[in-house]
Design a protein around this motif. Structure first.
Motif, short mmCIF file in Angstrom:
data_model
loop_
_atom_site.label_atom_id
_atom_site.label_comp_id
_atom_site.label_asym_id
_atom_site.label_seq_id
_atom_site.Cartn_x
_atom_site.Cartn_y
_atom_site.Cartn_z
N LYS A 153 0.84 -1.21 0.00
CA LYS A 153 0.00 0.00 0.00
C LYS A 153 0.88 1.26 0.00
N GLU A 202 -8.02 -4.75 -2.11
CA GLU A 202 -8.95 -3.89 -2.86
C GLU A 202 -8.42 -3.47 -4.23
N TYR A 203 -7.19 -3.87 -4.57
CA TYR A 203 -6.63 -3.56 -5.89
C TYR A 203 -6.64 -4.78 -6.82
N GLU A 208 -13.74 -3.63 -10.93
CA GLU A 208 -13.70 -2.37 -10.17
C GLU A 208 -12.41 -2.25 -9.38
N ASN A 209 -12.00 -3.33 -8.73
CA ASN A 209 -10.77 -3.30 -7.94
C ASN A 209 -9.53 -3.16 -8.82
N ARG A 210 -9.52 -3.84 -9.95
CA ARG A 210 -8.35 -3.79 -10.83
C ARG A 210 -8.19 -2.43 -11.51
N ARG A 212 -8.84 0.34 -9.83
CA ARG A 212 -8.69 1.31 -8.72
C ARG A 212 -7.38 2.08 -8.79
N ALA A 215 -7.51 4.68 -11.43
CA ALA A 215 -8.39 5.78 -11.01
C ALA A 215 -7.69 6.70 -10.02
N GLU A 216 -6.93 6.13 -9.09
CA GLU A 216 -6.23 6.94 -8.10
C GLU A 216 -5.14 7.80 -8.76
N LEU A 258 -15.42 4.71 -16.31
CA LEU A 258 -14.76 5.29 -15.14
C LEU A 258 -14.02 6.57 -15.53
#
Length: 366
Positions: A153, A202-203, A208-210, A212, A215-216, A258
């Motif tokens: 993280k 969550e990544y 959606e997770n992949r 993320r 998107a960040e 997205l």
């Protein structure tokens, strides 16, 4: 009637003179040491400033993000100064240029990143992938990539910050905007595609997770420089550098939706362009058009007729012509007048000097 390729178009706050894009193409001519853009590169891009939009070659956002020897960076003061030579030269010819921001993730070797282990979404090496190194002792050449370590993280947070700073550096260097390289098997792509992302947090896992991490990164860059100056390049159906997705139509339609919510100024889709490559599934392009309201760019195997028809049919807004720009600095004029295209010399694509970079000439009809 005007060829659709030569209709002007608005890209955010930029008025572009035509719909021809020079896509990013690695040329490995940065000055050493330091991977600094130089006057030779400035001349090369300025020669091609008649494109509606130039997207400069992939440019690493950090020392750890470099995949190949002699590619330029945009994280040191010297690199920012070097890129100013390029953007000033392009703007002097009334061209528009975006920087392509690049982190290769696992597609590298410790010799290219100061002896460190590469990072990726997962501790999973791609098979049969080689990169070009120059370690200063052996003759430069191609070597196999090594197994990366899975990003923590803290790593993710650090790299998001590096992308944000690189976007700010690009604007400081005079670029009109930036393109996030989320294609062709590099770091962002290693999170998106299911066969490269083995994470269980969550990544990883769901689409959606992949998406993320992408998107960040996009959110950090649009916050820094404005969404109207941020584009994203995707490659839904390529298997370059060992990244494959199990459900590419679903995954990349979700990516486009997205990116629409993030208001990026364009999506640049690289279609597969090698011989015998599969065609893009027919349902994909209408699906993307339905969920994304910004400017769409497609690149790959387009000629002038096919590109103009794609614009007329509403499939795309702009068209990228990659390899033709190598040997045809005046490509828009050649397309407009039906002049023949010169072939490029494949032996001078990567590395070297002006030969094969700036010595291709404009067409003289007389």
């Amino acid at each position: 009637m005007t060829n659709a390729l030569f209709q002007p178009i608005q890209l955010g706050k930029l008025a572009l003179k035509n719909r021809i894009v020079m896509p990013p193409m690695t040329r490995s001519r940065a000055s050493q040491p330091g991977n600094v853009a130089n006057q030779m590169m400035a001349e090369y891009y300025a020669q091609r400033a008649s494109a509606g939009l130039i997207v400069a070659e992939g440019t690493q956002i950090s020392a750890n993000g470099q995949g190949y020897a002699w590619t330029p960076g945009i994280y040191s003061p010297e690199q920012i100064t070097g890129w100013k030579l390029v953007t000033d030269a392009v703007h002097a010819k009334e061209g528009k240029i975006f920087a392509q921001l690049w982190h290769v993730g696992r597609v590298t070797h410790p010799d290219n990143i100061g002896g460190e282990q590469p990072i990726s979404s997962s501790a999973h090496a791609a098979k049969n992938v080689k990169v070009f190194i120059d370690n200063g002792t052996d003759a430069p050449g191609f070597v196999d990539i090594v197994e990366p370590r899975a990003m923590t993280k803290a790593d993710i947070e650090q790299v998001v910050g590096q992308y944000r700073q690189a976007a700010l550096n690009a604007i400081e260097a005079g670029f009109d905007g930036i393109e996030l390289h989320a294609a062709n098997g590099y770091l962002i792509n290693q999170f998106i595609d299911s066969e490269a992302n083995l994470r269980t947090d969550e990544y990883g896992g769901s689409i959606e997770n992949r998406l993320r991490f992408m998107a960040e990164v996009v959110a950090a860059m649009t916050d820094a420089i404005g969404a109207d100056r941020v584009g994203v390049r995707l490659a839904p159906f390529t298997s370059l550098n060992g990244t494959v997705d199990a459900t590419p139509v679903e995954t990349y339609t979700a990516a486009a939706a997205l990116l629409n919510t993030l208001n990026v100024v364009y999506i640049h889709i690289a279609e597969v362009d090698w011989d015998d490559a599969p065609e893009t599934p027919k349902e994909f392009k209408p699906a993307v058009r339905a969920v994304y309201q910004g400017v769409l760019i497609y690149a790959g195997r387009y000629n002038s007729d096919k590109g103009a028809k794609a614009i007329e049919d509403g499939v795309t807004d702009m068209v990228g012509f990659g390899r033709p720009f190598v040997a045809n600095p005046d490509l828009p004029n050649r397309i407009k007048n039906g002049y023949p295209l010169a072939p490029h010399d494949p032996n001078t694509l990567f590395g070297g000097t002006e030969q094969g970079l700036t010595d291709y000439i404009e067409y003289n009809p007389s």
